[in-house]
Design a protein around this motif. Structure first.
Motif, PDB file in Angstrom:
ATOM      1  N   VAL A 106      -2.419 -12.982  33.588  1.00 21.30           N
ATOM      2  CA  VAL A 106      -2.323 -12.808  32.132  1.00 21.30           C
ATOM      3  C   VAL A 106      -1.531 -11.537  31.817  1.00 21.30           C
ATOM      4  CG1 VAL A 106      -3.652 -12.477  30.009  1.00 21.30           C
ATOM      5  CG2 VAL A 106      -4.509 -14.013  31.793  1.00 21.30           C
ATOM      6  N   VAL A 107      -1.869 -10.432  32.481  1.00 24.35           N
ATOM      7  CA  VAL A 107      -1.140  -9.171  32.271  1.00 24.35           C
ATOM      8  C   VAL A 107      -0.074  -9.072  33.352  1.00 24.35           C
ATOM      9  CG1 VAL A 107      -1.327  -6.661  32.188  1.00 24.35           C
ATOM     10  CG2 VAL A 107      -3.175  -8.081  31.290  1.00 24.35           C
ATOM     11  N   LYS A 108       1.176  -9.159  32.931  1.00 25.21           N
ATOM     12  CA  LYS A 108       2.273  -9.262  33.907  1.00 25.21           C
ATOM     13  C   LYS A 108       3.015  -7.941  33.990  1.00 25.21           C
ATOM     14  CE  LYS A 108       2.843 -14.072  32.481  1.00 25.21           C
ATOM     15  NZ  LYS A 108       1.759 -14.001  31.476  1.00 25.21           N
ATOM     16  N   LYS A 109       2.310  -6.863  34.179  1.00 24.86           N
ATOM     17  CA  LYS A 109       2.991  -5.572  34.116  1.00 24.86           C
ATOM     18  C   LYS A 109       2.375  -4.569  35.077  1.00 24.86           C
ATOM     19  CE  LYS A 109       5.015  -2.674  30.630  1.00 24.86           C
ATOM     20  NZ  LYS A 109       6.280  -2.912  30.046  1.00 24.86           N
ATOM     21  N   CYS A 110       3.236  -3.751  35.686  1.00 23.46           N
ATOM     22  CA  CYS A 110       2.741  -2.655  36.522  1.00 23.46           C
ATOM     23  C   CYS A 110       3.616  -1.425  36.277  1.00 23.46           C
ATOM     24  CB  CYS A 110       2.732  -3.061  37.997  1.00 23.46           C
ATOM     25  SG  CYS A 110       4.366  -3.324  38.674  1.00 23.46           S
ATOM     26  N   ASN A 111       3.332  -0.363  37.009  1.00 22.56           N
ATOM     27  CA  ASN A 111       3.965   0.940  36.715  1.00 22.56           C
ATOM     28  C   ASN A 111       5.030   1.346  37.735  1.00 22.56           C
ATOM     29  OD1 ASN A 111       2.595   1.627  34.414  1.00 22.56           O
ATOM     30  ND2 ASN A 111       0.842   2.452  35.546  1.00 22.56           N
ATOM     31  N   ARG A 112       5.424   0.443  38.617  1.00 20.58           N
ATOM     32  CA  ARG A 112       6.294   0.845  39.730  1.00 20.58           C
ATOM     33  C   ARG A 112       7.576   1.539  39.269  1.00 20.58           C
ATOM     34  NH1 ARG A 112       5.634   1.848  44.781  1.00 20.58           N
ATOM     35  NH2 ARG A 112       7.433   0.680  45.546  1.00 20.58           N
ATOM     36  N   LEU A 113       8.130   1.100  38.145  1.00 21.50           N
ATOM     37  CA  LEU A 113       9.384   1.731  37.679  1.00 21.50           C
ATOM     38  C   LEU A 113       9.189   2.492  36.364  1.00 21.50           C
ATOM     39  CD1 LEU A 113      12.249  -0.776  38.552  1.00 21.50           C
ATOM     40  CD2 LEU A 113      11.222   1.018  39.925  1.00 21.50           C
ATOM     41  N   LYS A 114       7.966   2.951  36.133  1.00 19.14           N
ATOM     42  CA  LYS A 114       7.686   3.720  34.907  1.00 19.14           C
ATOM     43  C   LYS A 114       8.590   4.959  34.855  1.00 19.14           C
ATOM     44  CE  LYS A 114       3.982   5.806  32.338  1.00 19.14           C
ATOM     45  NZ  LYS A 114       2.795   6.609  32.528  1.00 19.14           N
ATOM     46  N   GLY A 115       9.203   5.159  33.735  1.00 19.65           N
ATOM     47  CA  GLY A 115      10.066   6.330  33.569  1.00 19.65           C
ATOM     48  C   GLY A 115      11.486   6.119  34.069  1.00 19.65           C
ATOM     49  N   ARG A 116      11.746   4.983  34.700  1.00 20.81           N
ATOM     50  CA  ARG A 116      13.116   4.707  35.180  1.00 20.81           C
ATOM     51  C   ARG A 116      13.886   3.939  34.095  1.00 20.81           C
ATOM     52  NH1 ARG A 116      13.194   5.465  41.006  1.00 20.81           N
ATOM     53  NH2 ARG A 116      11.154   6.352  41.464  1.00 20.81           N
ATOM     54  N   THR A 117      15.214   4.059  34.158  1.00 17.03           N
ATOM     55  CA  THR A 117      16.070   3.369  33.180  1.00 17.03           C
ATOM     56  C   THR A 117      16.977   2.373  33.892  1.00 17.03           C
ATOM     57  OG1 THR A 117      16.113   5.386  31.845  1.00 17.03           O
ATOM     58  CG2 THR A 117      17.748   3.705  31.315  1.00 17.03           C
ATOM     59  N   GLN A 118      16.982   1.154  33.382  1.00 12.28           N
ATOM     60  CA  GLN A 118      17.809   0.078  33.955  1.00 12.28           C
ATOM     61  C   GLN A 118      18.806  -0.391  32.900  1.00 12.28           C
ATOM     62  OE1 GLN A 118      15.466  -3.266  35.394  1.00 12.28           O
ATOM     63  NE2 GLN A 118      17.058  -4.724  34.809  1.00 12.28           N
ATOM     64  N   ILE A 119      20.095  -0.416  33.276  1.00  5.72           N
ATOM     65  CA  ILE A 119      21.112  -0.943  32.352  1.00  5.72           C
ATOM     66  C   ILE A 119      21.599  -2.285  32.879  1.00  5.72           C
ATOM     67  CG2 ILE A 119      23.429  -0.602  31.403  1.00  5.72           C
ATOM     68  CD1 ILE A 119      22.980   2.395  31.479  1.00  5.72           C
ATOM     69  N   ASN A 120      21.541  -3.306  32.037  1.00  5.16           N
ATOM     70  CA  ASN A 120      22.116  -4.617  32.382  1.00  5.16           C
ATOM     71  C   ASN A 120      23.508  -4.680  31.776  1.00  5.16           C
ATOM     72  OD1 ASN A 120      19.758  -5.397  33.667  1.00  5.16           O
ATOM     73  ND2 ASN A 120      18.917  -6.399  31.860  1.00  5.16           N
ATOM     74  N   LEU A 121      24.496  -4.766  32.646  1.00  4.88           N
ATOM     75  CA  LEU A 121      25.899  -4.682  32.224  1.00  4.88           C
ATOM     76  C   LEU A 121      26.554  -6.044  32.507  1.00  4.88           C
ATOM     77  CD1 LEU A 121      28.148  -2.675  31.381  1.00  4.88           C
ATOM     78  CD2 LEU A 121      28.215  -1.862  33.730  1.00  4.88           C
ATOM     79  N   PHE A 122      26.468  -6.947  31.535  1.00  4.57           N
ATOM     80  CA  PHE A 122      26.937  -8.325  31.765  1.00  4.57           C
ATOM     81  C   PHE A 122      28.253  -8.568  31.027  1.00  4.57           C
ATOM     82  CE2 PHE A 122      23.652 -11.000  33.945  1.00  4.57           C
ATOM     83  CZ  PHE A 122      22.879  -9.935  34.374  1.00  4.57           C
ATOM     84  N   PHE A 123      29.334  -8.686  31.798  1.00  7.36           N
ATOM     85  CA  PHE A 123      30.649  -8.963  31.223  1.00  7.36           C
ATOM     86  C   PHE A 123      30.921 -10.463  31.152  1.00  7.36           C
ATOM     87  CE2 PHE A 123      31.027  -4.678  32.841  1.00  7.36           C
ATOM     88  CZ  PHE A 123      31.750  -4.021  31.854  1.00  7.36           C
ATOM     89  N   GLU A 124      30.052 -11.270  31.767  1.00  2.00           N
ATOM     90  CA  GLU A 124      30.193 -12.734  31.712  1.00  2.00           C
ATOM     91  C   GLU A 124      28.930 -13.299  31.088  1.00  2.00           C
ATOM     92  OE1 GLU A 124      30.666 -14.664  35.481  1.00  2.00           O
ATOM     93  OE2 GLU A 124      32.825 -14.695  35.323  1.00  2.00           O
ATOM     94  N   LYS A 125      29.050 -14.518  30.540  1.00  4.46           N
ATOM     95  CA  LYS A 125      27.893 -15.162  29.903  1.00  4.46           C
ATOM     96  C   LYS A 125      26.759 -15.376  30.894  1.00  4.46           C
ATOM     97  CE  LYS A 125      30.653 -17.706  26.621  1.00  4.46           C
ATOM     98  NZ  LYS A 125      31.636 -18.765  26.763  1.00  4.46           N
ATOM     99  N   SER A 126      25.547 -15.284  30.385  1.00  6.44           N
ATOM    100  CA  SER A 126      24.388 -15.520  31.240  1.00  6.44           C
ATOM    101  C   SER A 126      23.168 -15.811  30.369  1.00  6.44           C
ATOM    102  CB  SER A 126      24.122 -14.279  32.094  1.00  6.44           C
ATOM    103  OG  SER A 126      22.916 -14.428  32.805  1.00  6.44           O
ATOM    104  N   THR A 127      22.370 -16.774  30.785  1.00  5.89           N
ATOM    105  CA  THR A 127      21.085 -16.991  30.112  1.00  5.89           C
ATOM    106  C   THR A 127      19.996 -16.540  31.057  1.00  5.89           C
ATOM    107  OG1 THR A 127      21.949 -18.954  29.022  1.00  5.89           O
ATOM    108  CG2 THR A 127      19.562 -18.683  29.020  1.00  5.89           C
ATOM    109  N   ARG A 128      19.844 -17.300  32.176  1.00  6.28           N
ATOM    110  CA  ARG A 128      18.667 -17.041  33.015  1.00  6.28           C
ATOM    111  C   ARG A 128      18.777 -15.765  33.833  1.00  6.28           C
ATOM    112  NH1 ARG A 128      19.127 -22.456  33.592  1.00  6.28           N
ATOM    113  NH2 ARG A 128      20.995 -22.036  32.408  1.00  6.28           N
TER     114      ARG A 128
END
Ligand code: NCD
Length: 327
Positions: free
Chosen positions: A51-73
């Motif tokens: 039910v709760v799908k969350k943990c702290n492994r990357l707490k405080g980290r920043t992730q940038i998704n850089l998509f130059f092409e189309k994407s859904t999934r």
């Protein structure tokens, strides 16, 4: 509420070669890396089923998704993966960015890098763009598909899905069918599935097979029934019309008649053979709707679910390759 499951990732050894902080191609992985990533992904699949799908492994980290092409999934999957690990995830929108004002890829990357991200996930139409980014940026980089070359997390999620269904990969006969020539999914899968001990076959019209297909695997077929004969797994690929300058197939109808994965065509494979497709599917072209909608045979939605768990494992491993966990 945020949970910190006791086992999740914390005890997993960093996959050895991912210590370099980049996953650009399947060649960046050894069997030990894959085994470690699969073990982590099993834990994350269990987390994702709760039910709760969350943990702290990357707490405080920043992730940038850089998509130059189309994407859904793929983009959604990386975004959910980062968020479920507790990272701050930012989606870079190419359409509204300075890229449309003529900024070079290198300048865009240096600009983003100056903001201090920990992870960059990149999809680009040019093969090699993820390396360029990894060389310029100070953070971990994941290739989410570069041109016709590689899509390593897709291959990992495909292999993970097959392994969960069959209990292993070693000795399975896996037929990759359709537009192999333009497919980064095929290239990454050929490398990974062979590394894991499968017999990989390539099946498609001569115009959609790479020139030196027999250097990728000795099992190359232009006849669908022969290529599927006795296969455990059939992986259908989308016709990448956006990468075709025209003239590769007579017509979509002819293609479906000769190479479409239909109930009839699947009869050549093993009776309990499973069908995979990376999506998006073109129903009535590379795949018959009836087969696509049969959950007993078609694992497409299992692949999507596996994708989030695999990407959580990859992001976790790469982020911790650089330093210790905070959370
Ligand atoms: C693939 C891709 O973009 O490489 N899709 C995906 O990532 N699930 C395959 C495709 O577009 O046909």
């Amino acid at each position: 509420m945020t949970v910190q499951p006791t086992r999740l990732g914390a005890n997993a050894p960093t996959p050895p070669t991912l210590r370099r902080g980049r996953l650009i191609s399947v060649g960046d992985l050894g069997r030990d890396d894959v085994a470690a990533l699969f073990a982590m992904a099993e834990d994350y699949a269990a987390l994702n089923a709760g039910v709760v799908k969350k943990c702290n492994r990357l707490k405080g980290r920043t992730q940038i998704n850089l998509f130059f092409e189309k994407s859904t999934r793929t983009q959604m999957s990386f975004e959910l993966a980062g968020k479920r690990l507790g990272a701050d995830v930012v989606n870079f929108s190419v359409a509204g960015s300075s890229v449309s004002k003529g900024e070079t890829l290198a300048d865009t990357v240096l600009t983003l890098n100056a903001m201090g991200p920990d992870l960059i996930v990149v999809r680009h139409s040019a093969a090699g763009a993820p390396e360029l980014i990894a060389d310029l940026a100070d953070c971990a980089v994941v290739n989410a598909g570069d041109g016709m070359r590689e899509h390593p997390t897709q291959a990992l999620l495909d292999a993970f899905t097959i392994r969960r269904c069959f209990g292993g990969i070693e000795g399975l006969v896996i037929a990759i069918c359709g537009d192999i020539l333009h497919s980064r999914v095929a290239r990454s899968n050929i490398n990974l599935l062979q590394m894991l001990g499968a017999q990989v076959r390539l099946v498609g019209p001569p115009s959609l097979l790479p020139a030196a297909a027999d250097r990728l695997t000795p099992f190359v077929y232009t006849d669908l029934a022969q290529g599927l004969d006795g296969a455990d797994v059939v992986m259908a690929l989308r016709l990448q019309t956006e990468r075709m300058a025209g003239g590769f197939i007579p017509s979509l109808r002819d293609y479906h008649a000769q190479y479409g994965i239909t109930e009839k065509a699947l009869a050549a494979a093993k009776p309990d053979a499973k069908l995979l497709h990376p999506g998006p599917m073109n129903r009535g072209v590379e795949i018959e709707a009836r087969i696509a909608d049969d959950p007993e045979r078609c694992l497409v939605l299992d692949q999507v679910a596996a994708g989030v768990a695999i990407r959580m494992a990859v992001l976790d491993a790469l982020a911790h390759a650089a330093g210790p966990a905070d959370g």
